[in-house]
Design an enzyme around this catalytic site. Sequence first.
Site, PDB file in Angstrom:
ATOM      1  N   ASP A 326       0.813  -1.223  -0.152  1.00 44.05           N
ATOM      2  CA  ASP A 326      -0.052  -0.076  -0.036  1.00 44.05           C
ATOM      3  C   ASP A 326       0.873   1.162  -0.206  1.00 44.05           C
ATOM      4  O   ASP A 326       1.932   1.467   0.676  1.00 44.05           O
ATOM      5  CB  ASP A 326      -1.038   0.066   1.210  1.00 44.05           C
ATOM      6  CG  ASP A 326      -2.087   0.962   1.204  1.00 44.05           C
ATOM      7  OD1 ASP A 326      -2.833   1.033   0.416  1.00 44.05           O
ATOM      8  OD2 ASP A 326      -1.983   1.827   2.014  1.00 44.05           O
ATOM      9  N   GLU A 355       1.354  -0.510  -5.102  1.00 48.64           N
ATOM     10  CA  GLU A 355       0.476   0.400  -5.474  1.00 48.64           C
ATOM     11  C   GLU A 355       1.290   1.889  -5.817  1.00 48.64           C
ATOM     12  O   GLU A 355       1.607   2.483  -4.877  1.00 48.64           O
ATOM     13  CB  GLU A 355      -0.550   0.486  -4.192  1.00 48.64           C
ATOM     14  CG  GLU A 355      -1.717   1.668  -4.532  1.00 48.64           C
ATOM     15  CD  GLU A 355      -2.237   2.283  -3.625  1.00 48.64           C
ATOM     16  OE1 GLU A 355      -3.258   2.769  -3.807  1.00 48.64           O
ATOM     17  OE2 GLU A 355      -1.685   2.469  -2.350  1.00 48.64           O
ATOM     18  N   ASP A 422     -10.549   1.886  -4.076  1.00 49.75           N
ATOM     19  CA  ASP A 422     -10.234   3.153  -3.944  1.00 49.75           C
ATOM     20  C   ASP A 422     -11.058   4.117  -5.119  1.00 49.75           C
ATOM     21  O   ASP A 422     -10.846   5.274  -5.079  1.00 49.75           O
ATOM     22  CB  ASP A 422      -8.623   3.472  -3.952  1.00 49.75           C
ATOM     23  CG  ASP A 422      -7.875   3.280  -2.570  1.00 49.75           C
ATOM     24  OD1 ASP A 422      -8.531   3.282  -1.796  1.00 49.75           O
ATOM     25  OD2 ASP A 422      -6.872   2.573  -3.078  1.00 49.75           O
TER      26      ASP A 422
END
Length: 570
Positions: A326, A355, A422
């Site tokens: 992340d 990410e 997201d």
Amino acid sequence: MNYAAVWHEATSRFCFCLEPGRFLFRVQTGKDDVKSVTLHSRDKYLPLQWKDTRLATPMKRVACDGLRDYYEAELSFHVVCLRYCFELEDFDGNRVFYSNSGFTKEMPQDIERLFDCPQTLREEERFQVPQWAAGKVVYQIFPSRFATTRSISEEVWYQSPISAKADLGGNLAGITQALPYLRDLGVDVVYMTPIFRSHSTHKYDTIDYLTIDPSFGTEEDLCRLVEKAHGLGLRVILDGVFNHTAPEFFAFADLKQKGPDSRYKNWYYPESFPLNSELFRPNFKCFGYYSGMPKLNLRDKETAAYFAEVGLYWLRKAGIDGWRLDVADEISHDFWRQFRRAVKAEFPEALIVGEIWHHAPDFLEGDQWDSVMNYPFCRAVLDFAAEGCLSASGFLGALGFQRGNTHTAAYPLLWNLIDSHDTPRILHLCGEDKGKHRLAAALQLLSPGMPMIYYGDEVAMTGGKDPDCRRGMLWDPKRQDEEMLRWYKRLLQLRREIPAITQGETLREEAADREGLIRITRALGGEEVTLLFHNQEGAVSLPDLAGKTDAITGKVFPGTIEGITAMVLR
């Protein structure tokens, strides 16, 4: 010839080892600016009078981004060091040589003016990725909202819109029960967002990285999930949140209590004491200025060692197959190099995916991640299929840029998404137009790389921006769109049955901007397929393809494509 558009550098981004003794060279030119490119090479240390090692290798154009063409050539050799340059010829027959010293009309005779490729160095830098992952299909699960073994009313489970704090009772045991569904869908990899102890439903504010959140189950539940997944031929990827923690994480809790006297002062970025979470901008670094996610300092050796060990812990304990990382682009390269060395030394086949929402060449050189969440691909699909603001040639250009600028080892591993936890749901982004949704899915599932399906897209789930994109999975058949599910299943089946679709050599690539049509022909092992993607309501005549069969529907192509759709013609 536009000299300013010609570019190569003697680094691992443009000259890299594919396997010991075999190398790939890249150079870029202006679009349609040169007729041919030839790679000239020779041994650095053997004088020509001893042995003539000169070699001329034709290069092939492999991609175009709308402004630049990308040429590649593979070369096998066994030397201490190779020297090389490029010969470019334009359509008027003019030739120029491009080398370390720039452009010359004649081949440079001084070997020190050539580009340099030390063989051993490049072989030691070789980008090695888990070969099992290439082209596999990823399915993203939001554990608290995907499946449960608990008794949850339909009113609670199917609430919409949904709030950030809604507790639907999703758990690992429920995901384990759903694995046969995923196998039947055609999925290869199960990726779960964070499952470690946290007070939130999303779990991106981790309190304890070594404990499964009790709402999801236990360590034994995770081990059973992984074991069953492996038995079905599925891999399991966990989400590692190493950019920040929850305020309750032991190190930050100690820092907040003891201030400058805390032994964990260097684990974070305090600017002053006492720590103040009430400020608009807290006096310590956070993720997105949010005080509930204080940012870790992974330049600190002790902090870095702790989180590298977290990565190893679950690989050892539960047998997971890798990590999605992340906010990975906001963490130092040094830490990712350390993390990769630690993980790959013990688990060389573990997949490491970062990410990042933009082009990431500095993370994909073989010393950090194996792949990325491919948000540039997502943006291109949305612009072409959902919003219609990107032309067909613009879409091909966006993909061409990635093909020309991504390491060939990483390219088949790019996580090609069209939505995620997201973003708003793809159906929502398509204005609830299911034809556009099907087109977006076809672009995703019929492209090279690792398509990442966000849970429920295959049954036409919808939802706005976070948190509404995180609704309860539609398990009730009456709530599912059966036509969309069949579409996904068929595309995933073709992806497996016809390797030429995603692995084939591109023989033809055309865009008709006014008609909104993309046409791509690929071939592999004697199999040739033509992919058609159309984003407009009108009709386009393609008489040369008439009589071929659309592998998606099984119908003979009449020579005209109508409406928003996609086809696979054989």
